[in-house]
Design a protein around this motif. Sequence first.
Motif, short mmCIF file in Angstrom:
data_model
loop_
_atom_site.label_atom_id
_atom_site.label_comp_id
_atom_site.label_asym_id
_atom_site.label_seq_id
_atom_site.Cartn_x
_atom_site.Cartn_y
_atom_site.Cartn_z
N LEU A 73 0.78 -1.15 0.03
CA LEU A 73 -0.04 0.08 -0.11
C LEU A 73 0.86 1.31 0.20
O LEU A 73 1.87 1.38 0.61
CB LEU A 73 -0.85 0.08 1.46
N THR A 74 0.27 2.29 -0.75
CA THR A 74 1.08 3.48 -0.88
C THR A 74 0.19 4.61 -0.64
O THR A 74 -0.93 4.71 -1.33
CB THR A 74 1.84 3.88 -1.96
N ASP A 75 0.72 5.64 0.10
CA ASP A 75 -0.41 6.92 0.32
C ASP A 75 0.65 8.12 0.26
O ASP A 75 1.75 8.01 1.11
CB ASP A 75 -1.21 6.90 1.34
N VAL A 76 0.32 9.20 -0.05
CA VAL A 76 0.89 10.55 -0.23
C VAL A 76 0.02 11.57 0.66
O VAL A 76 -0.98 11.86 0.33
CB VAL A 76 1.30 11.00 -1.52
N ASP A 77 0.53 12.07 1.89
CA ASP A 77 -0.17 13.02 2.70
C ASP A 77 -1.59 12.45 3.06
O ASP A 77 -2.70 13.04 3.07
CB ASP A 77 -0.21 14.32 2.04
N GLY A 78 -1.74 11.24 3.11
CA GLY A 78 -2.90 10.51 3.47
C GLY A 78 -3.77 10.10 2.28
O GLY A 78 -4.80 9.52 2.67
#
Length: 301
Positions: free
Chosen positions: A207-212
Amino acid sequence: MAEMDRIAVIIEDDPDIRRLLEDVLEQGGFETHSAANGLDGIEKVRRHRPVLTTLDVSMPGIDGFETAKRIRTFSDTYLIMLTARNEEIDTLIGLESGADDYVVKPFRPRELRARVDAMLRRPRAGTGPIATPVTGDATPPADPALAPPAATAPSPTAAPAPTAAPEAQPGPDAPPSRTSTAATAPPDADDGWLEHRGLRLHPEMRLTDVDGTPVDLTRSEFDLLALIVSSRRRVRSKADLALALRGESYVTSYYVSDADKRAVEVHLANLRRKLGESAAQPRWIETVRGVGYRLTADDMT
């Protein structure tokens, strides 16, 4: 069982090449299903749920690029494009369409087999290594982490087991993201998450996220990002990254073609685009000119 997963779909309009691919893959233990055009191939992928799909680019009706895009809307099959086109733009379009590898015809059967074997050593999205068998009807390795601790309450060691498992899988062929995560993760990493400047990724859950905000990455894009993040400030060359994507290293292989290096460049460009990063002013991935790539420094200045 692992053997039951070895199903391949061959999408190729040339009957001679189609037969050659059937022979090569069946010798490797695959059950094969063939189609002569993109639409029939899409249907066979949907019906047979293959672990591997080979795809010709130039076909009657919809071409291989469009076929790949449609397959990617419902399947995470390993996808190898086979084509007589060797221009860089064709490689770029193929990878952007969702291909995991791009092989130029005429190809050597042994090389194709080697590339397939290397891909099968890499984890599929949301599953685990394809080549890792499970005993009997046991649940996949990722599932025990979801089991309630009360089921094994009498054992004082049952609860810590899931967190210890990721650190207990060393091996020369394992991607760096799996062998170096524990050593390089920041002290405040939570349950296997790696964090850097608002970017978070979980190598095991993929899984990946940027700033939520979740970011949808292809298998190769995620693997490259995990390799770079887990390596921190250590520079990873294009050849090093290409070998890692193939599940190999300089210990087991040393040949990296220009096409392999271009594929890394394309994957990195797509990765940056999805992350919303500028190569000129990178937030996460620095280009070390003439060498390779590394993670940016921790400070924001």
